[in-house]
Design an enzyme around this catalytic site. Structure first.
Site, PDB file in Angstrom:
ATOM      1  N   ASP A   1       0.653  -1.131  -0.180  1.00  0.00           N
ATOM      2  CA  ASP A   1       0.397  -0.693   0.198  1.00  0.00           C
ATOM      3  C   ASP A   1       0.894   1.218   0.626  1.00  0.00           C
ATOM      4  OD1 ASP A   1       0.420  -1.014   2.623  1.00  0.00           O
ATOM      5  OD2 ASP A   1      -0.787   0.303   3.339  1.00  0.00           O
TER       6      ASP A   1
ATOM      7  N   ASP B   1       6.995   1.543   2.808  1.00  0.00           N
ATOM      8  CA  ASP B   1       6.637   0.922   1.383  1.00  0.00           C
ATOM      9  C   ASP B   1       7.726   0.943   0.699  1.00  0.00           C
ATOM     10  OD1 ASP B   1       3.750  -0.517   2.068  1.00  0.00           O
ATOM     11  OD2 ASP B   1       3.735   1.303   2.613  1.00  0.00           O
TER      12      ASP B   1
ATOM     13  N   ASN C   1      -1.337  -0.549  17.145  1.00  0.00           N
ATOM     14  CA  ASN C   1      -1.133   1.435  16.445  1.00  0.00           C
ATOM     15  C   ASN C   1      -2.530   1.441  16.746  1.00  0.00           C
ATOM     16  OD1 ASN C   1      -1.457   0.105  14.202  1.00  0.00           O
ATOM     17  ND2 ASN C   1       0.323   1.151  13.523  1.00  0.00           N
TER      18      ASN C   1
ATOM     19  N   GLU D   1      -3.529  -3.732  15.057  1.00  0.00           N
ATOM     20  CA  GLU D   1      -2.402  -2.798  14.770  1.00  0.00           C
ATOM     21  C   GLU D   1      -3.181  -3.025  13.383  1.00  0.00           C
ATOM     22  OE1 GLU D   1       0.155  -2.730  10.953  1.00  0.00           O
ATOM     23  OE2 GLU D   1      -0.914  -4.573  11.545  1.00  0.00           O
TER      24      GLU D   1
ATOM     25  N   ASN E   1      -2.360  -2.218   9.946  1.00  0.00           N
ATOM     26  CA  ASN E   1      -2.747  -3.747   8.652  1.00  0.00           C
ATOM     27  C   ASN E   1      -3.738  -4.496   8.653  1.00  0.00           C
ATOM     28  OD1 ASN E   1      -0.920  -1.706   6.676  1.00  0.00           O
ATOM     29  ND2 ASN E   1       0.466  -3.504   7.390  1.00  0.00           N
TER      30      ASN E   1
ATOM     31  N   HIS F   1       8.851  -0.254   9.412  1.00  0.00           N
ATOM     32  CA  HIS F   1       7.950  -1.577   9.231  1.00  0.00           C
ATOM     33  C   HIS F   1       8.140  -2.112   8.386  1.00  0.00           C
ATOM     34  CE1 HIS F   1       5.974   1.063  12.676  1.00  0.00           C
ATOM     35  NE2 HIS F   1       5.712   1.898  11.465  1.00  0.00           N
TER      36      HIS F   1
END
Length: 312
Positions: A8, A13, A161, A167, A169, A243
């Site tokens: 995404d 990313d 988060n 989380e 995602n 991440h």
């Protein structure tokens, strides 16, 4: 190792793409698009433009499914917009117009299934956003469940988060994430347990900027924006969390983390937790990263990106 990254494409990313391309032990054979930081359409446009900036315009990018299972649309949060900027890359102009392509996932699912058949154990799939496309590919093509999957998402030993336990995602599509954890045969979860221990600071982005190269300056601009967002949302960290590139790094070198072998499920609130129904099952299909050699990882990220950006 051959990689498919399911992205995404926001700023971390973008770092995952750079890590993969800068790795002599990796061949990025394709990118599929998911949603979370941005819409699938915006993420696909960002991925294509970044691949071009990094000298790899020939790597194919396919739009995945654009919304969670059971819903008709995805609504981007204000938090994602703040952390990644309106265009997903910190407002940096990378020339990525949003393409007019349907985010129905058909091309992405077909590509994933075909590459699993072709590449077998040489292939690792690295999802770093909502797991809808990966889950749908598993559902339609059972061989995808046999692929090695190293995903960024979840939180087992630390708070979430987006809530006390969830989380981002995973919470985008808890049903799809649950399907992947229940059906995938070899899943590694690289979650907040480890990713928030890996940080990048302005000292590293200055090294990129000092190269005087377009790609390096573009990444420095994006990550400096990201560091600034983290200074507001997580002022105690002292940098930005790495991440998604950590998931790529673990795919290439599992020794960067120490993992707990278990069987997971996802509840409707997006919490990743042990599956009590499989507590006594001797086969553990999920490896949850619980500690990380952060210094070694950040060193690898800098070495690989500097090489990619043209350091002599």
């Amino acid at each position: 190792m051959k990689l498919i990254c399911d992205l995404d494409t926001g700023i971390d990313d973008a770092l995952a793409i750079a890590y993969a391309l800068g790795s002599p032990d990796a061949e990025l054979i394709g990118v599929t698009g998911t949603y979370g930081n941005v819409t699938v359409e915006q993420g696909v446009a960002n991925s294509r433009r970044l691949l071009g900036i990094l000298g790899a315009p020939g790597i194919p990018v396919f739009p995945g499914i654009g919304h969670p299972w059971g819903k008709r649309e995805f609504v981007r949060t204000d938090a994602s917009r703040f952390i990644h900027g309106d265009n997903g890359v910190g407002g940096v102009d990378i020339g990525a117009a949003v393409p007019e392509e349907p985010a129905d996932g058909e091309k992405a699912i077909a590509f994933i299934a075909d590459q699993v058949r072709r590449c077998g154990q040489e292939l690792t799939i690295v999802p770093t956003g909502a797991l809808t496309t990966i889950a749908e590919a598993m559902k339609r093509h059972p061989q995808v469940a046999r692929a090695r999957i190293v995903l960024m998402g979840g939180a087992l030993t630390v708070p979430g988060n987006v809530s006390a336990v969830a989380e981002a995602n995973i919470s985008q599509d808890p049903d799809a994430a649950d399907y992947v954890f229940r059906h995938g045969e070899n899943v590694t979860m690289v979650g907040l347990d480890v990713t928030l221990q890996t940080l990048l600071t302005g000292a590293q982005t200055r090294r990129w900027r000092d190269l005087g190269m377009v790609a390096a300056a573009t990444y420095a601009d994006m990550v400096d924006y990201y560091i600034g967002a983290y200074a507001t949302t997580s002022p105690g960290l002292g940098g930005c969390g790495l991440h998604d590139p950590l998931a790529v790094a673990v795919a290439l070198d599992p020794t960067l983390v120490t993992s707990l072998n278990t069987n997971l499920k996802v509840d409707l609130g997006g919490r990743t937790i042990g599956d009590e129904a499989r507590l006594l099952d001797p086969v553990k299909n999920t490896h949850v990263a619980v500690s990380v050699d952060a210094d070694r990882f950040v060193g690898e990220l800098m070495a690989r990106t500097l090489r990619l950006f043209g350091e002599k």
